[in-house]
Design a protein around this motif. Structure first.
Motif, PDB file in Angstrom:
ATOM      1  N   GLU A  19       0.821  -1.213   0.000  1.00 50.81           N
ATOM      2  CA  GLU A  19       0.000   0.000   0.000  1.00 50.81           C
ATOM      3  C   GLU A  19       0.854   1.261   0.000  1.00 50.81           C
ATOM      4  O   GLU A  19       0.378   2.334  -0.363  1.00 50.81           O
ATOM      5  CB  GLU A  19      -0.959  -0.017   1.188  1.00 50.81           C
ATOM      6  CG  GLU A  19      -1.993  -1.121   1.067  1.00 50.81           C
ATOM      7  CD  GLU A  19      -2.821  -1.318   2.320  1.00 50.81           C
ATOM      8  OE1 GLU A  19      -2.600  -0.600   3.320  1.00 50.81           O
ATOM      9  OE2 GLU A  19      -3.679  -2.201   2.304  1.00 50.81           O
ATOM     10  N   LYS A 149      -6.024   2.384  -5.005  1.00 47.74           N
ATOM     11  CA  LYS A 149      -5.167   3.551  -5.258  1.00 47.74           C
ATOM     12  C   LYS A 149      -5.684   4.352  -6.461  1.00 47.74           C
ATOM     13  O   LYS A 149      -5.664   5.585  -6.435  1.00 47.74           O
ATOM     14  CB  LYS A 149      -3.713   3.123  -5.496  1.00 47.74           C
ATOM     15  CG  LYS A 149      -3.005   2.763  -4.204  1.00 47.74           C
ATOM     16  CD  LYS A 149      -1.525   2.565  -4.481  1.00 47.74           C
ATOM     17  CE  LYS A 149      -0.745   2.597  -3.215  1.00 47.74           C
ATOM     18  NZ  LYS A 149      -0.326   3.904  -2.805  1.00 47.74           N
ATOM     19  N   GLN A 152      -8.692   6.309  -5.296  1.00 52.11           N
ATOM     20  CA  GLN A 152      -8.230   7.448  -4.493  1.00 52.11           C
ATOM     21  C   GLN A 152      -7.693   8.561  -5.397  1.00 52.11           C
ATOM     22  O   GLN A 152      -7.993   9.741  -5.200  1.00 52.11           O
ATOM     23  CB  GLN A 152      -7.106   7.019  -3.540  1.00 52.11           C
ATOM     24  CG  GLN A 152      -7.557   6.533  -2.207  1.00 52.11           C
ATOM     25  CD  GLN A 152      -6.356   6.311  -1.288  1.00 52.11           C
ATOM     26  OE1 GLN A 152      -5.285   5.914  -1.730  1.00 52.11           O
ATOM     27  NE2 GLN A 152      -6.551   6.579  -0.008  1.00 52.11           N
ATOM     28  N   GLN A 153      -6.904   8.175  -6.365  1.00 55.63           N
ATOM     29  CA  GLN A 153      -6.293   9.137  -7.285  1.00 55.63           C
ATOM     30  C   GLN A 153      -7.378   9.882  -8.070  1.00 55.63           C
ATOM     31  O   GLN A 153      -7.310  11.099  -8.245  1.00 55.63           O
ATOM     32  CB  GLN A 153      -5.350   8.386  -8.229  1.00 55.63           C
ATOM     33  CG  GLN A 153      -4.380   9.244  -8.978  1.00 55.63           C
ATOM     34  CD  GLN A 153      -3.419   8.399  -9.794  1.00 55.63           C
ATOM     35  OE1 GLN A 153      -3.844   7.519 -10.548  1.00 55.63           O
ATOM     36  NE2 GLN A 153      -2.134   8.659  -9.647  1.00 55.63           N
TER      37      GLN A 153
END
Length: 173
Positions: A19, A149, A152-153
């Motif tokens: 992570e 991820k 989130q991005q």
């Protein structure tokens, strides 16, 4: 939380939290896992083919009975060329033991030889299958982290765009 184990410069195992890695590094790990899975899957397939070939040899030996003596059979000269022949000795066979070496064995010894080969290949195939299952689990975990991820991005980009646009603030009525 997912982790990967790698070796540092001294060869000692080192645990890495996946992570904490950027997407680019996760993509490289994903590619590596895909290559490993393809290689292991190919090896597993080859093991199964070898096991099938050994079983076929064992079955042919088992089918040789006293009634088989002087029976006419087709003898392969190539994969697609055969000649007729007769079984004159059902007690002895010639076994391909690999790399161009052949050994004459009794039918009983040849059957035992193929039984041991089948068991050996089966054990190795099981080990490969276990490794494949572990790699697949790692791969799925990696994909989950990458998806998280990416999500989130995307959220961060959307928030940054929303903050840049004037007049998009909510007004109370």
């Amino acid at each position: 939380m997912s982790t990967a184990v790698s070796a540092d410069s001294s060869g000692k195992p080192q645990t890495i939290n996946l992570e904490d890695l950027p997407l680019a590094q996760l993509q490289k790990i994903k590619t590596q896992l895909e290559e490993e899975l393809n290689s292991l899957t190919g090896a597993f397939s080859q093991m199964k083919q070898a096991q099938s070939a050994f079983r076929e040899c064992k079955n042919c030996i088992d089918e040789m009975t006293p009634e088989s003596k002087d029976k006419t059979i087709m003898i392969p000269l190539t994969n697609s060329l055969y000649v007729p022949g007769k079984l004159s000795d059902i007690e002895k066979v010639v076994v391909d033991i690999g790399t161009g070496y052949y050994v004459e064995k009794s039918a009983k010894d040849a059957a035992s030889y193929y039984d041991s080969k089948i068991e050996y290949v089966q054990d190795n195939a099981k080990k490969i299958q276990q490794t494949v299952e572990q790699k697949q689990a790692s791969y799925r975990g990696l994909l989950e982290i990458m998806q998280y991820k990416l999500t989130q991005q995307q959220r961060q980009q959307q928030q940054a765009e929303a903050n840049k646009q004037p007049g998009t603030t909510a007004k109370a009525r």
